[in-house]
Design a protein around this motif. Sequence first.
Motif, PDB file in Angstrom:
ATOM      1  N   TYR A  56      36.284  40.976  36.287  1.00  0.00           N
ATOM      2  CA  TYR A  56      37.193  40.117  35.533  1.00  0.00           C
ATOM      3  C   TYR A  56      36.408  39.145  34.648  1.00  0.00           C
ATOM      4  O   TYR A  56      36.747  38.937  33.478  1.00  0.00           O
ATOM      5  CB  TYR A  56      38.121  39.347  36.464  1.00  0.00           C
ATOM      6  CG  TYR A  56      39.108  38.500  35.688  1.00  0.00           C
ATOM      7  CD1 TYR A  56      40.172  39.095  35.025  1.00  0.00           C
ATOM      8  CD2 TYR A  56      38.956  37.121  35.575  1.00  0.00           C
ATOM      9  CE1 TYR A  56      41.070  38.337  34.274  1.00  0.00           C
ATOM     10  CE2 TYR A  56      39.835  36.362  34.838  1.00  0.00           C
ATOM     11  CZ  TYR A  56      40.897  36.974  34.185  1.00  0.00           C
ATOM     12  OH  TYR A  56      41.765  36.233  33.432  1.00  0.00           O
ATOM     13  N   TRP A 289      44.861  45.332  36.681  1.00  0.00           N
ATOM     14  CA  TRP A 289      43.790  45.191  37.680  1.00  0.00           C
ATOM     15  C   TRP A 289      43.204  46.552  38.038  1.00  0.00           C
ATOM     16  O   TRP A 289      41.995  46.730  38.085  1.00  0.00           O
ATOM     17  CB  TRP A 289      44.382  44.500  38.906  1.00  0.00           C
ATOM     18  CG  TRP A 289      43.598  44.641  40.177  1.00  0.00           C
ATOM     19  CD1 TRP A 289      42.483  43.951  40.518  1.00  0.00           C
ATOM     20  CD2 TRP A 289      43.886  45.515  41.257  1.00  0.00           C
ATOM     21  NE1 TRP A 289      42.054  44.337  41.770  1.00  0.00           N
ATOM     22  CE2 TRP A 289      42.900  45.298  42.246  1.00  0.00           C
ATOM     23  CE3 TRP A 289      44.885  46.454  41.516  1.00  0.00           C
ATOM     24  CZ2 TRP A 289      42.885  46.001  43.451  1.00  0.00           C
ATOM     25  CZ3 TRP A 289      44.876  47.145  42.715  1.00  0.00           C
ATOM     26  CH2 TRP A 289      43.879  46.923  43.659  1.00  0.00           C
ATOM     27  N   TYR A 308      39.415  39.461  42.445  1.00  0.00           N
ATOM     28  CA  TYR A 308      39.968  39.449  41.085  1.00  0.00           C
ATOM     29  C   TYR A 308      40.847  38.216  40.876  1.00  0.00           C
ATOM     30  O   TYR A 308      40.734  37.510  39.859  1.00  0.00           O
ATOM     31  CB  TYR A 308      40.763  40.734  40.883  1.00  0.00           C
ATOM     32  CG  TYR A 308      41.567  40.831  39.612  1.00  0.00           C
ATOM     33  CD1 TYR A 308      40.981  41.248  38.419  1.00  0.00           C
ATOM     34  CD2 TYR A 308      42.935  40.554  39.607  1.00  0.00           C
ATOM     35  CE1 TYR A 308      41.725  41.372  37.259  1.00  0.00           C
ATOM     36  CE2 TYR A 308      43.689  40.671  38.455  1.00  0.00           C
ATOM     37  CZ  TYR A 308      43.080  41.084  37.284  1.00  0.00           C
ATOM     38  OH  TYR A 308      43.828  41.201  36.132  1.00  0.00           O
ATOM     39  N   ARG A 312      40.495  34.969  38.377  1.00  0.00           N
ATOM     40  CA  ARG A 312      41.577  34.602  37.465  1.00  0.00           C
ATOM     41  C   ARG A 312      42.002  33.155  37.641  1.00  0.00           C
ATOM     42  O   ARG A 312      42.276  32.438  36.668  1.00  0.00           O
ATOM     43  CB  ARG A 312      42.778  35.520  37.678  1.00  0.00           C
ATOM     44  CG  ARG A 312      42.695  36.858  36.972  1.00  0.00           C
ATOM     45  CD  ARG A 312      44.010  37.608  37.068  1.00  0.00           C
ATOM     46  NE  ARG A 312      45.113  36.810  36.557  1.00  0.00           N
ATOM     47  CZ  ARG A 312      46.391  36.977  36.906  1.00  0.00           C
ATOM     48  NH1 ARG A 312      46.719  37.925  37.788  1.00  0.00           N
ATOM     49  NH2 ARG A 312      47.325  36.227  36.384  1.00  0.00           N
TER      50      ARG A 312
END
Length: 383
Positions: A56, A289, A308, A312
Amino acid sequence: MKAVTCAITLAAAIATASTSIAYAQKKGLPPIVVGAVSSLTGPGASDASVQAAKIYFDSINEAGGIQGRHIEYRVIDDQMSPPQAAHAASELINDPRTVAIVGGSSALQCGINQERYAQANIFNLPGAGGDPACFSASHIAPLNTGPYVATATALTFAHQVLEHQRLCVVSPALPGMTEAFQKTARDWAKRTQVPEPSLDMYQLGESLQPIIERVTRRDCDAVIYTVPGGPAIEWVLSSRPAMPKVPVIMLTPAYTTQAAKALNAVGDDLYAMAEFDPWSSGSLQIMRWRQLLIAQNVETSALSQGGYLAARALVHALRGIQGPITRASVSAALSNMPPWRSGMMHQPFRVGTDGNRQLNRSALPMKLEAGKWRIAHTRWIRE
């Protein structure tokens, strides 16, 4: 025409990202250093959480970074060793460039490092927290539900949805976790006003036969098994001959394609509690994702979801900072961040240190059917 437009838009985005990064490098803008303390080697180790966080962060860098600065992600292996976990945290804290610690997965580092995180005023957002301190320390906010709340949701599912009465919990006898599981079972029974579930502990690596015999004698209606994925598979395969009809409810680490394949032929009534939106669903958030992870050959699992989402959450906070991005400004942004909806968790997430923090306290039961995990209940179970 639409395909041509999309291609042009993508090319423009890539060009803009390249220009932004080149501009940052030309201007000598320093990277935003983010660290992680994670168990990459040792019993129960996995790199899925930090891999997903890195993927990410890489996508953010490719889009131009934050304020024209790219994110540099430093992951240090705690080796499932207390001294190494302390050393890893110290190394990151002592680097003044480190603005936050994000995306790690460890069963022990929270309890060891919680005081030094608070003293340094640096936040740790694990993708998967394990030991009890992860869920009570002022400067640690895991994205996952964790083994204790997940055990409580599994007990509620077994009692209220599956309507079983004699419930048994089987847990690892890990340092600092034994008392937490005992408290979980005791508090759940008090809260629901039902008989307290039995709790059997054992050492990982020892023969399973004695504990299987002990649990079998309890005549359980359902077994909640709290140990991570690999041992959970071993437990089901080993205990099924003695308890062929007893439902087994596992926690999130067992909700994987590997477990589905390994347990496909051993009977019915096998469940796992999903702490995030099921990774096999077709929602837009899950699809984004999944695309990122599949492109990098990273397994889609709850661990990679946690890493992830931790990444974020940090980027969400970084984007709200108007002035310089420093450890102090990032800690202030995380501490004051309003509840954040990730699109992959049932509840909003809030880091806050003012007593109003909102951690993940929900799970969705999944059932193994024909080699695939399917949603077993229409509602999230919240504790």
